[in-house]
Design an enzyme around this catalytic site. Structure first.
Site, PDB file in Angstrom:
ATOM      1  CE  LYS A   1      -2.750  10.746 -11.701  1.00 50.19           C
ATOM      2  NZ  LYS A   1      -1.653   9.770 -11.553  1.00 50.19           N
TER       3      LYS A   1
ATOM      4  CG  ASN B   1      -0.154   1.790 -12.734  1.00 48.58           C
ATOM      5  OD1 ASN B   1      -0.659   2.380 -13.683  1.00 48.58           O
ATOM      6  ND2 ASN B   1      -0.812   0.859 -12.042  1.00 48.58           N
TER       7      ASN B   1
ATOM      8  CE1 TYR C   1      -6.468  10.714 -11.165  1.00 50.52           C
ATOM      9  CE2 TYR C   1      -6.876  11.950 -13.180  1.00 50.52           C
ATOM     10  CZ  TYR C   1      -6.275  10.897 -12.525  1.00 50.52           C
ATOM     11  OH  TYR C   1      -5.483  10.020 -13.222  1.00 50.52           O
TER      12      TYR C   1
ATOM     13  CB  THR D   1      -8.403   0.924 -16.481  1.00 49.37           C
ATOM     14  OG1 THR D   1      -8.562   2.262 -15.976  1.00 49.37           O
ATOM     15  CG2 THR D   1      -7.227   0.880 -17.442  1.00 49.37           C
TER      16      THR D   1
ATOM     17  CG  ASP E   1      -1.823   1.164   1.336  1.00 51.54           C
ATOM     18  OD1 ASP E   1      -1.646   2.135   0.579  1.00 51.54           O
ATOM     19  OD2 ASP E   1      -2.744   1.132   2.170  1.00 51.54           O
TER      20      ASP E   1
END
Length: 234
Positions: A147, A77, A143, A178, A54
């Site tokens: 990023k 990733n 998000y 995904t 984790d």
């Protein structure tokens, strides 16, 4: 950085893009592939070494770096995404969670493995970023904050790791097909295509890649006046 005979460590490798990174590394002739996930029992790809990790757990990150001392390529990733705008109820808490995984988790792994890469000749660090590094829209505003911070952190790591000969590659990309993008009605890229472009850029010695035409166009638009990011609201 060549994949043949490399020893690769991939976070979030049990599914989606991480799984595609692991498959492609094996196919390219990597000597060993460590596939890390919170639940190593969820890793079913033959030929990889499952690792419990984790990225938000400092002791697990330290243990992984100690146990995987032969690594020459780290693929950052692992990441999470929550939808919603910055003025939505709960947006601060959601953004904090994304920052913890997408930025601080990536930094924990990078810090822990930097000495490992140095001992093994420099190697490389590949971090999965996003078109959201450069562009914010209400549906993924928190998000995008995470990023954008991860992009800046990647640039900083590149500067600090240059002296030890470590290549740092930032990967910017649009929607990928995904579990992370389920429910989004938008064109999506195949994970295998994204990984193929990423590894090709790595082997070419690149520092940054914008995988798809949309992301490439957004990058070009950053220098517009006004910048493309100032009024984008899709």
């Amino acid at each position: 950085m060549k994949l043949a005979d490399a020893t690769v460590f991939i976070t979030g490798a049990n599914r989606g893009l991480g799984l595609a990174f692991a498959r492609a590394a094996l196919a390219a002739g990597a000597r060993k592939v460590y596939a890390a996930a919170r639940d190593p029992g969820s890793i079913a790809l033959p030929g990889v070494v499952p690792i419990a990790l984790d990225v938000n757990n400092p002791s697990q990150v330290a243990a992984a770096a100690a146990d995987c001392g032969d690594v020459t390529l780290v693929v950052n990733n692992a990441g999470i995404a929550t939808t919603g705008g910055l003025l939505d109820s709960g947006s601060i808490e959601a953004t904090q969670r994304m920052m913890e995984t997408n930025v601080y988790g990536m930094l924990r792994v990078s810090q822990a493995f930097a000495p490992v890469l140095a001992r093994n000749g420099g190697g490389a660090l590949l971090t999965v970023l996003s078109v959201s590094s450069w562009l914010s829209a209400p549906v993924l505003a928190g998000y995008a904050v995470s990023k954008a911070a991860a992009w800046s952190a990647t640039n900083g790591l590149r500067n600090e790791l240059r002296a030890q000969g470590t290549q740092v590659l930032g990967l910017h990309v649009g929607f990928i097909d995904t579990d992370l993008t389920k429910g989004f009605d938008a064109p999506k890229l195949a994970p295998d295509f994204v990984v193929e472009r990423a590894y090709a850029a790595l082997e070419a010695g690149a520092s940054e890649i914008a995988v798809d035409e949309w992301t490439q166009g957004i990058k070009r638009g950053l220098s517009n006046e006004p910048g493309i990011y100032t009024d984008y609201a899709r």
